[in-house]
Design a protein around this motif. Structure first.
Motif: not given
Length: 385
Positions: A114-126
């Motif tokens: 869950c943390l990895n998915l939340w951080q992916e959203f925040e980074a806005d790169q994928t």
């Protein structure tokens, strides 16, 4: 299993607090501020509805999961409206700490995922994160612009956001949305596009935030509405997915739960322990499904109707698990609030065994095995009072 499931339930109870985090946006009818939980539900709905407009390679199922999680940190740090002067670096640090605190309530494997998915959203790169972010920038603007009488100060915020603010990049990233927003700002009807063809349904869905259920928030401050309930049980289904049968597709379950209560916009909520004319209720909900999903292009109407009917019939493995989760959430809340709707409706243990136990045992027997001893203890205690 018991300790793991108990930890998962504690997380799911904690996130109930998102329903009490108010945002700067108002509902379309201007009756009150929107909260972050119902906003998250509607964003997930935007993702499903706008799926045909996503770039090839975008996984809408991952986007939906990102959007279910994206605002959980606001339970701790609150909402930060984009138009106010803010130390965004400080907010970022606070949100990172809040994400770790919340997800650490889960078992380690789920906390990390869950943390990895939340951080992916925040980074806005994928690709997935970029589409999720674009929807998160769109929905608040159209919630202002699709209102019958938008507030002037809210329209000014939208204008600033489009003209050099966070949403300016939509001009190239999501041009149909950008053009539709500019048209609505000046009072014009947007041109017919794949985007505008779906906007009416999404605006109509805002009404689900004003359909109240018999269940209360865990804080006891008010009754829960059907939009935030839908968001919450989607999280329940995701976090508790390991208790589903092997052949269950959790992503299809999430889509069913995302859509399952939309019919209540027309038909209203019918409490499970209330006195209901089931034939009349079924007819009202069928008519509601036809009208509401009929606002979408024909192929999506057919897909959404099929998912809704499958959930209602509860005959497939996916629908049985979805129905089990839908029945499981309210008892968890009632146990945490001294009985909740059981007290209001004078519910007996036998009624719960039939109305809750039967569908939960059918779709997720491990969840019933966890719940039943707590029900026994609650009703034994109330019998001696």
């Amino acid at each position: 299993m018991t300790n793991r499931l108990s930890a998962q339930i504690e997380f799911l109870k904690r996130v109930d607090r998102l329903k009490s985090v108010n945002r700067a946006n108002f509902l379309l009818d201007q009756s009150r501020a929107e909260n972050a939980a119902e906003h998250s539900w509607q964003l997930a709905l935007w993702a499903l509805v706008m799926q045909p407009l996503a770039d090839e390679g975008v996984s809408i199922d991952r986007v939906i999961r990102m959007l279910l999680l994206h605002d959980l940190v606001e339970i701790i740090v609150g909402d930060h409206p984009i138009h106010l002067q803010t130390d965004w670096q400080a907010v970022e640090r606070a949100e990172q700490a809040a994400a770790s605190e919340l997800f650490d309530l889960l078992p380690e494997d789920q906390a990390e995922a869950c943390l990895n998915l939340w951080q992916e959203f925040e980074a806005d790169q994928t690709q997935d994160a970029r589409f999720a972010k674009s929807l998160d920038r769109c929905q608040p603007m159209f919630q202002v612009l699709c209102a019958a009488a938008p507030r002037a100060d809210h329209k000014a915020i939208v204008q600033d956001n489009l003209n050099g603010g966070r949403a300016a990049y939509l001009k190239t990233e999501f041009p149909d949305a950008y053009t539709a927003a500019q048209s609505l700002l000046i009072g014009d009807t947007p041109a017919q596009t794949s985007f505008s063809a779906r906007l009416g349904f999404l605006a109509e869905s805002d009404q689900l935030k004003s359909v109240y259920r018999a269940s209360r928030l865990l804080s006891g401050e008010r009754f829960e509405n059907s939009a935030e309930h839908s968001w919450h049980i989607m999280l329940y289904a995701w976090i508790l997915s390991e208790y589903a049968a092997r052949d269950v597709s959790i992503d299809r379950v999430l889509q069913m739960l995302l859509l399952h209560d939309v019919v209540e916009i027309d038909a209203g909520d019918n409490p499970i322990h209330g006195h209901v004319d089931h034939a009349a209720q079924e007819a009202e909900e069928q008519a509601a499904a036809e009208r509401l999903f009929g606002m979408l292009p024909d192929n999506q109407k057919a897909t959404f109707l099929s998912l809704w009917h499958e959930f209602e019939a509860a005959d497939s493995p996916d629908a049985r698990f979805a129905k089990a989760v839908d029945r499981f959430q309210a008892p968890v809340g009632n146990l945490a609030t001294g009985g909740g709707s059981w007290v209001d409706y004078d519910v007996s243990y036998a009624q719960i065994e039939t109305r809750v136990g039967t569908p939960v045992k059918r779709g997720a027997p491990d969840l019933w095995a966890w719940l039943q001893p707590q029900l026994d203890a609650y009703f034994a205690a109330t019998a001696t009072m």
